[in-house]
Write a protein that holds these residues in place. Structure first.
Motif, PDB file in Angstrom:
ATOM      1  N   PHE A   1       0.789  -1.235   0.000  1.00 39.40           N
ATOM      2  CA  PHE A   1       0.000   0.000   0.000  1.00 39.40           C
ATOM      3  C   PHE A   1       0.823   1.288   0.000  1.00 39.40           C
ATOM      4  CE2 PHE A   1      -3.432  -2.869   1.352  1.00 39.40           C
ATOM      5  CZ  PHE A   1      -4.487  -2.375   0.586  1.00 39.40           C
TER       6      PHE A   1
ATOM      7  N   ASP B   1      -7.336   1.492   2.077  1.00 39.71           N
ATOM      8  CA  ASP B   1      -8.776   1.400   1.821  1.00 39.71           C
ATOM      9  C   ASP B   1      -9.429   2.001   3.035  1.00 39.71           C
ATOM     10  OD1 ASP B   1      -9.249  -0.046  -0.700  1.00 39.71           O
ATOM     11  OD2 ASP B   1      -7.946  -1.526   0.220  1.00 39.71           O
TER      12      ASP B   1
ATOM     13  N   ARG C   1      -8.471   1.053   6.738  1.00 41.10           N
ATOM     14  CA  ARG C   1      -8.149  -0.376   6.796  1.00 41.10           C
ATOM     15  C   ARG C   1      -7.031  -0.635   7.809  1.00 41.10           C
ATOM     16  NH1 ARG C   1      -7.624  -4.113   1.417  1.00 41.10           N
ATOM     17  NH2 ARG C   1      -6.813  -5.951   2.430  1.00 41.10           N
TER      18      ARG C   1
ATOM     19  N   TRP D   1      -1.705  -9.115   2.004  1.00 37.69           N
ATOM     20  CA  TRP D   1      -3.004  -8.564   2.401  1.00 37.69           C
ATOM     21  C   TRP D   1      -3.251  -8.803   3.886  1.00 37.69           C
ATOM     22  CZ3 TRP D   1      -5.031  -5.506  -1.081  1.00 37.69           C
ATOM     23  CH2 TRP D   1      -4.839  -5.764  -2.427  1.00 37.69           C
TER      24      TRP D   1
ATOM     25  N   LEU E   1      -8.485   5.113  -0.503  1.00 32.76           N
ATOM     26  CA  LEU E   1      -8.935   4.502  -1.760  1.00 32.76           C
ATOM     27  C   LEU E   1     -10.468   4.469  -1.800  1.00 32.76           C
ATOM     28  CD1 LEU E   1      -6.233   1.695  -1.844  1.00 32.76           C
ATOM     29  CD2 LEU E   1      -6.188   3.920  -2.969  1.00 32.76           C
TER      30      LEU E   1
ATOM     31  N   ARG F   1     -20.324  -5.491  -5.488  1.00 28.59           N
ATOM     32  CA  ARG F   1     -19.745  -4.300  -4.870  1.00 28.59           C
ATOM     33  C   ARG F   1     -20.680  -3.108  -4.820  1.00 28.59           C
ATOM     34  NH1 ARG F   1     -13.363  -3.368  -5.985  1.00 28.59           N
ATOM     35  NH2 ARG F   1     -13.383  -2.535  -3.879  1.00 28.59           N
TER      36      ARG F   1
ATOM     37  N   LYS G   1     -12.996   5.853  -7.254  1.00 30.69           N
ATOM     38  CA  LYS G   1     -12.860   4.584  -7.961  1.00 30.69           C
ATOM     39  C   LYS G   1     -14.217   4.058  -8.392  1.00 30.69           C
ATOM     40  CE  LYS G   1     -12.543   1.745  -3.726  1.00 30.69           C
ATOM     41  NZ  LYS G   1     -11.592   1.078  -2.819  1.00 30.69           N
ATOM     42  N   HIS G   2     -14.316   3.104  -9.301  1.00 29.54           N
ATOM     43  CA  HIS G   2     -13.256   2.558 -10.122  1.00 29.54           C
ATOM     44  C   HIS G   2     -13.528   3.063 -11.507  1.00 29.54           C
ATOM     45  CE1 HIS G   2     -13.946  -0.264  -6.745  1.00 29.54           C
ATOM     46  NE2 HIS G   2     -12.633  -0.323  -6.710  1.00 29.54           N
TER      47      HIS G   2
ATOM     48  N   ARG H   1     -14.012  -9.501 -13.694  1.00 34.33           N
ATOM     49  CA  ARG H   1     -13.746  -8.058 -13.659  1.00 34.33           C
ATOM     50  C   ARG H   1     -12.430  -7.661 -14.338  1.00 34.33           C
ATOM     51  NH1 ARG H   1     -12.240  -6.457  -7.380  1.00 34.33           N
ATOM     52  NH2 ARG H   1     -10.850  -8.184  -6.942  1.00 34.33           N
TER      53      ARG H   1
ATOM     54  N   MET I   1      -8.737   6.207  -9.320  1.00 36.53           N
ATOM     55  CA  MET I   1      -8.246   4.839  -9.507  1.00 36.53           C
ATOM     56  C   MET I   1      -8.805   4.251 -10.803  1.00 36.53           C
ATOM     57  SD  MET I   1      -8.831   1.428  -7.172  1.00 36.53           S
ATOM     58  CE  MET I   1      -7.962   1.996  -5.724  1.00 36.53           C
TER      59      MET I   1
ATOM     60  N   TYR J   1     -10.494  -2.245 -13.209  1.00 40.73           N
ATOM     61  CA  TYR J   1      -9.868  -3.475 -13.709  1.00 40.73           C
ATOM     62  C   TYR J   1     -10.226  -3.780 -15.165  1.00 40.73           C
ATOM     63  CZ  TYR J   1      -8.325  -5.133  -9.077  1.00 40.73           C
ATOM     64  OH  TYR J   1      -7.686  -5.285  -7.887  1.00 40.73           O
TER      65      TYR J   1
ATOM     66  N   ASP K   1      -5.759   0.287 -10.132  1.00 37.86           N
ATOM     67  CA  ASP K   1      -6.294  -0.634  -9.137  1.00 37.86           C
ATOM     68  C   ASP K   1      -5.224  -1.709  -8.925  1.00 37.86           C
ATOM     69  OD1 ASP K   1      -7.769  -2.002  -7.296  1.00 37.86           O
ATOM     70  OD2 ASP K   1      -9.586  -2.133  -8.502  1.00 37.86           O
ATOM     71  N   TRP K   2      -5.311  -2.410  -7.811  1.00 41.11           N
ATOM     72  CA  TRP K   2      -4.257  -3.344  -7.419  1.00 41.11           C
ATOM     73  C   TRP K   2      -4.243  -4.539  -8.380  1.00 41.11           C
ATOM     74  CZ3 TRP K   2      -4.354   0.875  -5.172  1.00 41.11           C
ATOM     75  CH2 TRP K   2      -3.548   1.200  -4.089  1.00 41.11           C
TER      76      TRP K   2
ATOM     77  N   GLY L   1      -5.889  -8.634  -6.860  1.00 38.43           N
ATOM     78  CA  GLY L   1      -6.636  -7.768  -5.956  1.00 38.43           C
ATOM     79  C   GLY L   1      -7.135  -8.500  -4.730  1.00 38.43           C
TER      80      GLY L   1
ATOM     81  N   SER M   1     -11.886  -5.613  -0.072  1.00 40.01           N
ATOM     82  CA  SER M   1     -10.943  -4.577   0.350  1.00 40.01           C
ATOM     83  C   SER M   1     -11.537  -3.564   1.319  1.00 40.01           C
ATOM     84  CB  SER M   1     -10.391  -3.858  -0.868  1.00 40.01           C
ATOM     85  OG  SER M   1     -11.448  -3.365  -1.666  1.00 40.01           O
TER      86      SER M   1
ATOM     87  N   GLU N   1     -16.676  -8.167  -2.755  1.00 33.88           N
ATOM     88  CA  GLU N   1     -15.802  -7.934  -3.904  1.00 33.88           C
ATOM     89  C   GLU N   1     -15.403  -9.244  -4.585  1.00 33.88           C
ATOM     90  OE1 GLU N   1     -12.416  -5.566  -2.790  1.00 33.88           O
ATOM     91  OE2 GLU N   1     -11.303  -6.143  -4.577  1.00 33.88           O
TER      92      GLU N   1
HETATM   93  C1  BGC Z   1      -9.994  -3.189  -5.167  1.00 37.25           C
HETATM   94  C2  BGC Z   1      -9.823  -1.717  -4.831  1.00 37.25           C
HETATM   95  C3  BGC Z   1      -8.986  -1.595  -3.596  1.00 37.25           C
HETATM   96  C4  BGC Z   1      -7.655  -2.271  -3.826  1.00 37.25           C
HETATM   97  C5  BGC Z   1      -6.700  -2.197  -2.657  1.00 37.25           C
HETATM   98  C6  BGC Z   1      -8.688  -3.929  -5.202  1.00 37.25           C
HETATM   99  O1  BGC Z   1      -8.916  -5.287  -5.212  1.00 37.25           O
HETATM  100  O2  BGC Z   1     -10.660  -3.307  -6.389  1.00 37.25           O
HETATM  101  O3  BGC Z   1     -11.064  -1.116  -4.661  1.00 37.25           O
HETATM  102  O4  BGC Z   1      -8.851  -0.246  -3.252  1.00 37.25           O
HETATM  103  O5  BGC Z   1      -7.881  -3.644  -4.092  1.00 37.25           O
HETATM  104  O6  BGC Z   1      -7.162  -2.945  -1.608  1.00 37.25           O
END
Ligand code: BGC
Length: 762
Positions: free
Chosen positions: A59, A76, A82, A90, A138, A152, A185-186, A196, A229, A232, A264-265, A289, A398, A486
């Motif tokens: 991050f 997040d 987060r 993660w 995020l 989502r 986002k997104h 996705r 952001m 995907y 995005d990740w 992700g 996330s 998600e």
């Molecule tokens: C999600 C994002 C999130 C990112 C970081 C991705 O999988 O789509 O919304 O901010 O991960 O956790």
């Protein structure tokens, strides 16, 4: 060393060190932002510049230690900060001082239709981010609600571009006022989770501009978001994270975005496009992700491959500089923002805001015989349902949070019953969703095991229901995969775990049944006619249970309104009427065949025959009367105020405006009940004849007003030309056409109270 000698030595050291420090960027903090950026850029090596364009951990991305330029710390998002995760994983790191306030999910915030609360939410979130030393949150998410299966949707603000745009701007302003960037986002067209990373959206320019982009545009142009952001999915054959049309042409070209584009990740896929098409910061590459797959950060697309490309003459340092400028701008606005305070976590004001949003977001869908609010006669209250006791901040992907505490609906009801006295609260589980959720090794030790069979649970609940004065069923979806979560979509529009049958059995057992649906999505309600009171609530965070109880017991008058339509069946959603190409896509093709007719824009086309509860709907414990509207055009002295009764309109003629003028409609709203209450007065505009098909009507303004019992308040709307426009794809611009329009003022998309005709003239 004598004291004097020591002093001379010390002063010398200080002088020398400040000389060398003066070369450092942070001493230029007072300079104009752009001058600071150029100054910093001129001191950086190519390697330092490239390092700044990609992550160094899950991050974070680096600054330049040598020059005193701070790095970026993302988190997040979008409902709370987060927990700290491991450097490369993660999994949460197990800190003991990172528990946050969980604010209600964005569907709940949208359901408040309260822009002041959206601002307060942003401020509180920003303070928590600052306390935790985060530069970028995020969120918020503003993808449009296209299908109720999207896992989502709970992170977004519903089906209407105007509502989302209006609610997202104050959130961003509040957040960024604390020196923390929003990362909206997104962007864009990420309206489902299935496949996705693989689907390529085909959508008309009209639907893109009228439905899917306005909230992003408002976030950028009005909210002045500092980062965005990339999504995907693909659009026109390019991934959204490095998409020429979305990033270069629209975001930078049309909207003048000066912030940073963050991937995005795991959303970055090749260096060429990332270099050319406007990506600034690459995060999470080699992950999808959700799962962990560590690879050296130097292998990222915007790392060594970029340096190699420059060495081989395929890319230029100017291309790198362009990105570094955007990243430095983000750093100076956040990590190195000298106006950032110190922040706070789980402060009283954050908790208060969380509770207010939770309560104002509760939507009273149905209330036959004024069953709610709970009265002192309802002495024996039976609460049934797993969602009354389940932690809802855990899971979902996330947006999962590690909370300081979470008040469950049962706890909230018990708290309130105790506070008021004279109630007895009993609980029955009624159903189970199986194992509790543990995501990213976050385990609160919830005990959800129940040795009983499903049939036994139903029969115990029914038996208890027969004894109770009132039954409050709290069910719905949860944060498990294939629910509101998600990386997967729901597999059915119906409630899971046998809840439909349970609700029917409870309704047989006790006529005084309230169903509280907790979800981020609409659900089928085959029992709707059997249940007298239905409440929609959301993933409402830390204070969720208290906020819900505030409304159930009437301490807060219900005032939430639906941010999306509840249709009767899945087929009633236009995305589900055109076969698999429209949802979930065939191969990589995903075609938005319903075009601009999303949500109520479609429901209106079929006269709302398929609507269960419309967009904008929500009852109150009081009633509001909408008086006679008065319409004026202050630009024309000769056009006297027209009271909009049909007879008067015939006599005086239809009010008129030109494109550079505004019409003002004032309508008196009277609270005709016995409780103070808030009403969301909604203004929809209908274009009666146009060269291209248009929705029957579209939301163009709303106001939430507090009106005391018996009191009347005037609500005034200004109708301006931009409210009359549609996107003309041939001209590639927004146009209004002269002719007849209607201003429809109402309490929901279908509860129309006043219709005022007017004309746009040349
Ligand atoms: C999600 C994002 C999130 C990112 C970081 C991705 O999988 O789509 O919304 O901010 O991960 O956790």
């Amino acid at each position: 060393m004598s004291n004097r000698l020591f002093l001379v030595f010390f002063s010398l050291c200080f002088f020398v060190s400040s000389l060398s420090l003066s070369a450092q960027v942070y001493l230029d903090a007072d300079a104009d932002l752009e001058a600071r950026i150029e100054d910093a850029l001129s001191r950086m090596t190519l390697r330092e510049k490239v390092d700044m364009l990609h992550a160094q951990s899950k991050f974070s991305s680096p600054g330049v230690a040598r020059l005193g330029i701070a790095g970026i710390w993302c988190t997040d998002g979008p409902h709370g900060i987060r927990p700290e995760v491991m450097w490369d994983e993660w999994n949460q790191a197990g800190w003991t001082n990172d528990s946050c306030t969980a604010f209600p999910a964005l569907t709940c915030l949208a359901a408040t239709w309260n822009t002041d609360l959206a601002h307060a939410y942003g401020v509180a979130l920003g303070e928590e981010a600052v306390y935790r030393n985060k530069s970028v949150v995020l969120g918020p998410g503003v993808n449009i609600y296209r299908t109720p299966l999207n896992g989502r949707n709970f992170e977004y603000m519903g089906e209407d571009p105007y509502l989302s745009a209006t609610m997202v701007v104050p959130y961003i302003k509040g957040l960024q006022s604390k020196g923390v960037a929003a990362c909206v986002k997104h962007y864009a067209l990420n309206n489902q989770e299935v496949n996705r990373h693989g689907y390529d959206v085909e959508v008309s320019d009209r639907a893109l501009y009228e439905i899917y982009l306005p909230a992003f545009k408002a976030a950028v142009m009005e909210g002045k978001a500092w980062s965005i952001m990339g999504a995907y999915n693909l659009y026109k054959g390019q991934h959204a994270c490095h998409n020429q049309y979305l990033l270069r042409d629209i975001l930078r070209g049309e909207w003048g975005f000066d912030g940073a584009v963050i991937s995005d990740w795991g959303g970055t896929h090749n260096t060429d496009e990332a270099v050319m098409n406007g990506l600034d910061l690459e995060y999470g590459t080699w992950t999808n992700g959700t799962t962990t797959n560590n690879r050296e950060y130097d292998n990222y697309f915007l790392a060594d491959p970029l340096l190699k490309g420059i060495a081989e003459g395929r890319y230029t340092e100017q291309q790198v500089d362009e990105k570094v400028r955007n990243v430095l701008r983000l750093i100076f606005r956040t990590s190195m923002n000298k106006n950032r305070g110190f922040g706070s976590m789980v402060s009283e004001s954050h908790v208060r805001t969380a509770r207010e949003v939770a309560a104002e977001g509760v939507v009273l869908l149905k209330n036959e015989g004024a069953l709610l609010p709970i009265s002192p006669k309802d002495q024996h209250i039976l609460v049934v349902g797993e969602n009354a006791i389940k932690m809802m901040t855990v899971g979902g992907g996330s947006s999962q949070l590690k909370v300081k505490y979470e008040v469950s609906p049962l706890q909230g009801i018990e708290n309130k019953a105790q506070e008021k006295g004279g109630f007895e609260v009993m609980y029955e589980r009624g159903y189970t969703s199986g194992e509790k959720i543990i995501q990213d090794n976050l385990d609160f030790g919830e005990k959800l095991d129940d040795p009983r069979t499903a049939a036994q649970m139903v029969s115990d609940a029914v038996k208890a229901a027969k004894q109770a004065d009132i039954v409050i069923f709290v069910g719905g979806l949860n944060k498990k995969p294939h629910q509101d979560c998600e990386d997967s979509d729901r597999e059915s529009y119906n409630l899971p775990y046998g809840q439909d049958e349970l609700i029917k059995a409870l309704a047989e057992a006790n006529k005084r049944l309230v169903v509280v649906n907790v979800s981020g999505n609409a659900v089928a309600m085959p029992w709707v006619d059997k249940v007298p009171a239905i409440v929609q609530t959301w993933y409402s965070g830390t204070e969720g249970g208290n906020g819900l109880a505030d409304v159930l017991f009437g301490d807060v008058n219900a005032c939430g309104k639906l941010p999306f339509s509840f249709m009767k069946t899945l087929k009633d959603y236009p995305a589900h009427q055109y076969g698999e190409e429209a949802y979930p896509g065939v191969g990589s093709r995903l075609v938005y065949k319903e075009d601009i007719f999303v949500g109520y824009r479609y429901a209106d086309k079929v006269n709302n025959k398929t609507t269960l509860f419309p967009f904008g709907h929500g009852l109150s414990y009081t009633t509001f009367d909408y008086g006679t509207a008065q319409i004026t055009n202050p630009y024309r002295a000769e056009q006297k105020p027209v009271r909009t009764t049909a007879r008067r309109m015939r006599k005086k003629g239809t009010p008129q405006m030109k494109r550079n003028e505004s019409l003002f409609i004032t309508i008196p709203i009277t609270n005709t009940g016995y409780r103070d209450g808030k009403e969301v007065v909604q203004l929809y505009i209908a274009d009666k004849k146009s060269s291209l098909p248009r929705p029957v009507k579209e939301l163009k303004a709303f106001q939430k007003v507090m009106i005391k019992a018996g009191e009347t308040k005037n609500v005034t709307f200004a109708i301006t030309d931009d409210m009359l426009r549609f996107f003309d794809p041939d001209k590639h611009e927004w146009v209004s056409e002269i002719g007849d329009f209607e201003a429809i003022i109402g309490s929901s998309a279908t509860d129309q109270r006043k219709v005022v005709k007017f004309q746009l003239q040349d």
